[in-house]
Design an enzyme around this catalytic site. Sequence first.
Site, PDB file in Angstrom:
ATOM      1  N   ARG A 112       0.858  -1.181   0.000  1.00 37.32           N
ATOM      2  CA  ARG A 112       0.000   0.000   0.000  1.00 37.32           C
ATOM      3  C   ARG A 112       0.896   1.233   0.000  1.00 37.32           C
ATOM      4  NH1 ARG A 112      -3.516  -2.664  -1.723  1.00 37.32           N
ATOM      5  NH2 ARG A 112      -5.508  -3.180  -0.789  1.00 37.32           N
ATOM      6  N   HIS A 146      -1.570   0.753  -9.816  1.00 34.53           N
ATOM      7  CA  HIS A 146      -2.209  -0.206  -8.896  1.00 34.53           C
ATOM      8  C   HIS A 146      -2.853  -1.333  -9.701  1.00 34.53           C
ATOM      9  CE1 HIS A 146      -4.250  -0.722  -4.718  1.00 34.53           C
ATOM     10  NE2 HIS A 146      -4.105  -1.890  -5.320  1.00 34.53           N
TER      11      HIS A 146
HETATM   12  P1  NDP Z   1      -2.073 -11.794   4.254  1.00 36.41           P
HETATM   13  O1  NDP Z   1      -2.916 -11.192   5.306  1.00 36.41           O
HETATM   14  O2  NDP Z   1      -2.402 -13.171   3.771  1.00 36.41           O
HETATM   15  O3  NDP Z   1      -0.553 -11.818   4.742  1.00 36.41           O
HETATM   16  C1  NDP Z   1       0.025 -10.730   5.385  1.00 36.41           C
HETATM   17  C2  NDP Z   1       1.444 -11.092   5.809  1.00 36.41           C
HETATM   18  O4  NDP Z   1       2.039  -9.924   6.382  1.00 36.41           O
HETATM   19  C3  NDP Z   1       1.480 -12.193   6.878  1.00 36.41           C
HETATM   20  O5  NDP Z   1       2.570 -13.041   6.641  1.00 36.41           O
HETATM   21  C4  NDP Z   1       1.695 -11.403   8.163  1.00 36.41           C
HETATM   22  O6  NDP Z   1       2.375 -12.090   9.195  1.00 36.41           O
HETATM   23  C5  NDP Z   1       2.573 -10.274   7.655  1.00 36.41           C
HETATM   24  N1  NDP Z   1       2.536  -9.134   8.570  1.00 36.41           N
HETATM   25  C6  NDP Z   1       1.486  -8.359   8.914  1.00 36.41           C
HETATM   26  N2  NDP Z   1       1.841  -7.436   9.819  1.00 36.41           N
HETATM   27  C7  NDP Z   1       3.162  -7.637  10.054  1.00 36.41           C
HETATM   28  C8  NDP Z   1       4.105  -7.021  10.922  1.00 36.41           C
HETATM   29  N3  NDP Z   1       3.774  -6.004  11.725  1.00 36.41           N
HETATM   30  N4  NDP Z   1       5.366  -7.489  10.923  1.00 36.41           N
HETATM   31  C9  NDP Z   1       5.711  -8.525  10.117  1.00 36.41           C
HETATM   32  N5  NDP Z   1       4.860  -9.167   9.272  1.00 36.41           N
HETATM   33  C10 NDP Z   1       3.603  -8.718   9.258  1.00 36.41           C
HETATM   34  O7  NDP Z   1      -2.076 -10.777   3.038  1.00 36.41           O
HETATM   35  P2  NDP Z   1      -1.891 -11.076   1.465  1.00 36.41           P
HETATM   36  O8  NDP Z   1      -0.639 -11.814   1.260  1.00 36.41           O
HETATM   37  O9  NDP Z   1      -3.124 -11.639   0.902  1.00 36.41           O
HETATM   38  O10 NDP Z   1      -1.777  -9.578   0.899  1.00 36.41           O
HETATM   39  C11 NDP Z   1      -0.819  -8.670   1.407  1.00 36.41           C
HETATM   40  C12 NDP Z   1      -1.102  -7.258   0.956  1.00 36.41           C
HETATM   41  O11 NDP Z   1      -0.760  -7.082  -0.412  1.00 36.41           O
HETATM   42  C13 NDP Z   1      -2.563  -6.783   1.022  1.00 36.41           C
HETATM   43  O12 NDP Z   1      -2.964  -6.466   2.321  1.00 36.41           O
HETATM   44  C14 NDP Z   1      -2.519  -5.577   0.113  1.00 36.41           C
HETATM   45  O13 NDP Z   1      -2.086  -4.453   0.877  1.00 36.41           O
HETATM   46  C15 NDP Z   1      -1.433  -5.929  -0.894  1.00 36.41           C
HETATM   47  N6  NDP Z   1      -2.018  -6.230  -2.220  1.00 36.41           N
HETATM   48  C16 NDP Z   1      -1.738  -5.414  -3.268  1.00 36.41           C
HETATM   49  C17 NDP Z   1      -2.225  -5.674  -4.524  1.00 36.41           C
HETATM   50  C18 NDP Z   1      -1.868  -4.831  -5.696  1.00 36.41           C
HETATM   51  O14 NDP Z   1      -2.496  -4.942  -6.748  1.00 36.41           O
HETATM   52  N7  NDP Z   1      -0.847  -3.996  -5.599  1.00 36.41           N
HETATM   53  C19 NDP Z   1      -3.100  -6.821  -4.775  1.00 36.41           C
HETATM   54  C20 NDP Z   1      -3.312  -7.643  -3.611  1.00 36.41           C
HETATM   55  C21 NDP Z   1      -2.801  -7.347  -2.386  1.00 36.41           C
HETATM   56  P3  NDP Z   1       1.726 -13.394   9.898  1.00 36.41           P
HETATM   57  O15 NDP Z   1       1.806 -14.478   8.847  1.00 36.41           O
HETATM   58  O16 NDP Z   1       2.607 -13.669  11.062  1.00 36.41           O
HETATM   59  O17 NDP Z   1       0.321 -13.033  10.251  1.00 36.41           O
HETATM   60  C1  OXD Z   2      -6.194  -5.855  -3.252  1.00 27.82           C
HETATM   61  C2  OXD Z   2      -5.715  -4.885  -4.252  1.00 27.82           C
HETATM   62  O1  OXD Z   2      -6.100  -5.576  -2.052  1.00 27.82           O
HETATM   63  O2  OXD Z   2      -5.985  -5.080  -5.455  1.00 27.82           O
HETATM   64  O3  OXD Z   2      -6.675  -6.926  -3.664  1.00 27.82           O
HETATM   65  O4  OXD Z   2      -5.042  -3.918  -3.886  1.00 27.82           O
END
Ligand code: NDP
Ligand code: OXD
Length: 311
Positions: free
Chosen positions: A226, A274
């Site tokens: 983000r 994005h």
């Molecule tokens: P998930 O919720 O499945 O995974 C999030 C990961 O981040 C987990 O491994 C979690 O740790 C880790 N995490 C969260 N907070 C912390 C912290 N404080 N310190 C260390 N690690 C942390 O999310 P997704 O993989 O599905 O997606 C991730 C992000 O990607 C979305 O939230 C979105 O912002 C972004 N995104 C962007 C897109 C784009 O088009 N640019 C499309 C899709 C997503 P733990 O495993 O220990 O919980």
């Molecule tokens: C999502 C994105 O969160 O597209 O799926 O950013």
Amino acid sequence: MRCVLVSKSLDLRGYLGPQFLRDADRIEIVSHPLDGPATDIRLAVAWHPPDDAFERYPNLQAVCSIGAGVDNILACPSLRPDVDVIRVVDPAQAQMMSGFVAWHVIGHQRRFATYQAQQREEHWQRLGQRRAQDVAVGILGFGEIGRRVATDLALLGFPAMAWSRTPKAAPQGIRGFNGAPGLDAMLGQTEVLVNLLPLTPETRGILNRATFARMCRGGYLIQVGRGEHLVEADLLAALESGQLAGAALDVFANEPLAPRHPFWRHSRIVVTPHDACEVSVDAIGATFRATAEAIRAGRRPPHSIDRARGY
Ligand code: NDP
Ligand code: OXD
């Protein structure tokens, strides 16, 4: 059951399309703001809801995101703390993200930006090749998408590392790190940094001067989390000093990126709107139907996020 579509940035009815509405079995879909009473609304589909949107729905039980991220919904001041927020989990989205990230990792490894510049000058010069094994990639986030990205990069031969909040069992070929000491250890070995974190109070601003300084010199940033994860001035300074060789940015604090923003014309920044990957309407539909079913059965909907954790 009645469901309300709520967004200030998107025509959700048009985005989801007639198929979604047809498939929304026994659910009446209405659009925010409603004329008249809204006490029978128990479900919402939302993306960037207006601040006061949820004030109108006192019996709301769940809000479905149309993406993996839910930060824009959690940021809505009128969302009550007891309402479930549901994300989409879509393996096809993770696969699409994996291709996007691999494209940029290989672009850095194989110096595509330099070759493009050379072509513009009609300049023929081989630059030498680096093995994938010599380009270590650190991934912030080891969740649904980070795991797929790490797995595919490892298959391509890149030393893949991934950082999470809690310890995780890492598949073969991937090194897992967690917590603050884990971040230090991973960054110290990272040439390409991929941000795949959710936006939470803990992760806001994590792509900053101190983070870049801990990476290998001449590194590369792939920012697909983000926009608010990035301190923009710190990125420009790291590029200026040579600490970073380049960056691929897909997300921005203000979208669309403003005209004349310095990122647009920076020779070592690649901007995409994005568009790294999106969830399919089918996956949104499946999540939506599972949520409605859970509400009817009095169960917690699958893929409800942890409100305290923020993802
Ligand atoms: P998930 O919720 O499945 O995974 C999030 C990961 O981040 C987990 O491994 C979690 O740790 C880790 N995490 C969260 N907070 C912390 C912290 N404080 N310190 C260390 N690690 C942390 O999310 P997704 O993989 O599905 O997606 C991730 C992000 O990607 C979305 O939230 C979105 O912002 C972004 N995104 C962007 C897109 C784009 O088009 N640019 C499309 C899709 C997503 P733990 O495993 O220990 O919980
Ligand atoms: C999502 C994105 O969160 O597209 O799926 O950013």
